[in-house]
Design a protein around this motif. Structure first.
Motif, short mmCIF file in Angstrom:
data_model
loop_
_atom_site.label_atom_id
_atom_site.label_comp_id
_atom_site.label_asym_id
_atom_site.label_seq_id
_atom_site.Cartn_x
_atom_site.Cartn_y
_atom_site.Cartn_z
N SER A 56 9.66 -0.52 -6.20
CA SER A 56 8.71 -0.45 -5.05
C SER A 56 7.23 -1.34 -5.49
O SER A 56 6.38 -1.56 -4.85
CB SER A 56 8.18 0.96 -4.85
OG SER A 56 7.72 1.66 -5.92
N PRO A 226 -6.89 12.17 -7.25
CA PRO A 226 -6.71 12.79 -5.74
C PRO A 226 -5.91 12.34 -4.92
O PRO A 226 -5.20 11.25 -4.84
CB PRO A 226 -8.27 12.85 -5.47
CG PRO A 226 -8.77 11.85 -5.87
CD PRO A 226 -8.14 11.57 -7.45
N VAL A 231 -4.92 5.40 -0.66
CA VAL A 231 -3.80 5.27 -1.82
C VAL A 231 -2.65 4.57 -1.07
O VAL A 231 -2.11 3.63 -1.49
CB VAL A 231 -3.66 6.43 -2.58
CG1 VAL A 231 -2.75 5.83 -3.72
CG2 VAL A 231 -5.07 6.53 -3.33
N SER A 232 -2.20 5.41 -0.14
CA SER A 232 -0.91 5.09 0.44
C SER A 232 -1.01 3.96 1.25
O SER A 232 -0.06 3.12 1.61
CB SER A 232 -0.18 6.24 1.16
OG SER A 232 -0.87 6.79 2.31
#
Ligand code: ADP
Length: 264
Positions: A56, A226, A231-232
């Motif tokens: 990925s 966190p 982030v995604s």
């Protein structure tokens, strides 16, 4: 001392493998951001995506369509890593078509991974970060047998099911024949902080999983990251969290990086 004959990667000073018991806990996210953060701190950094069954890293770093340059060095065919965010990157994902899974058996996959390490022209590297596939298979075993690994980082999320699997993955490194030092545990998705309420923390996956695991393994809890939507989002669109103004995550990764460098 390991009983296995080692392969030397010339110019590479430290190899850090990033492992997990389960998929989806954020092992690739931690690998990629650790590598970017090391590069930002001035270290010559490489990132090897050894997650051969689900590479990925190319997508996460927005280099899905990159074609590593291949050339001949004597009678050996060698590859040059792709550079992004100051990191030299090599992934099996560069050589397989999108949506095409790999159906290689263990030994074949392990061979392919060793080629990524051995047939790439790395130059001088302070830290090579290796994103392992989840679990323990021929790939992880061959890599740790053949390369001189500086240390392993175990990524887990806080909940017990993830910690249980992480414990199994960690046991491979502690095998006396392999004897890879475990640098510590990274707990990912420790708490959720909504963008609109940056001071709030919701422990949606429970608490202390990383702490419990690090104590059991007699190692350190290297850091807690966190759960943050950005982030995604960043990994979906190939951008870097370091180019956002999300101080929460940037600080978490910077702190983690300093702790890892200090513990080596
Ligand atoms: P693994 O390598 O363990 O399979 P990934 O790093 O691919 O896991 O992460 C799985 C998914 O979770 C990805 O979509 C990633 O962007 C997301 N993710 C990982 N860590 C976080 C986090 N701290 N906050 C929000 N999303 C995350």
């Amino acid at each position: 001392m390991s009983v296995f004959e080692k392969v030397t990667l010339e110019g590479v000073k430290n190899i850090i493998v990033v492992a997990s018991g389960k998929g989806g806990v954020g092992k690739s996210t931690v690998s990629a951001n650790l590598a970017i953060s090391l590069a930002r701190n001035g270290y010559k950094t490489a990132l090897v995506d050894a997650d051969i069954f689900g590479p990925s890293i190319p997508k996460m770093l927005g280099i899905e369509n990159a074609n590593p340059e291949v050339t001949h060095l004597g009678d050996k065919e060698v590859m040059f890593p792709v550079e992004k965010y100051g990191v030299k990157i090599m992934s099996i994902g560069f050589f397989i078509k999108k949506n095409q899974g790999l159906i290689w058996r263990g030994p074949m996959a392990a061979n392919a991974i060793m080629q990524l390490f051995e047939n790439t022209v790395w130059g001088d590297i302070d830290y090579m970060v290796v994103d392992f596939p989840p679990g323990t298979s021929d790939i992880q075993l061959t890599t740790v047998q053949k390369l001189q690994i500086t240390g392993a980082i175990i990524v887990t999320t806080p909940q017990e099911v993830a910690v249980n699997d992480a414990r199994k993955a960690a046991s491979m490194f502690n095998n006396p024949d392999l004897n890879v030092p475990i640098l510590g545990v990274v707990e990912n998705m420790t708490w959720f902080t909504p963008a609109t309420h940056p001071d709030e923390k919701y422990f949606i996956f429970g608490k202390n999983g990383g702490e419990v695991l690090s104590q059991e393994l007699r190692t350190k809890l290297l850091g807690q990251i966190p759960l943050v939507a950005e982030v995604s989002e960043c990994s979906d669109n190939g951008s870097s969290i370091f180019n956002t103004n999300n101080e929460l995550v940037i600080n978490a990764f910077e702190k983690l990086t300093n702790t890892i460098v200090d513990s080596i």
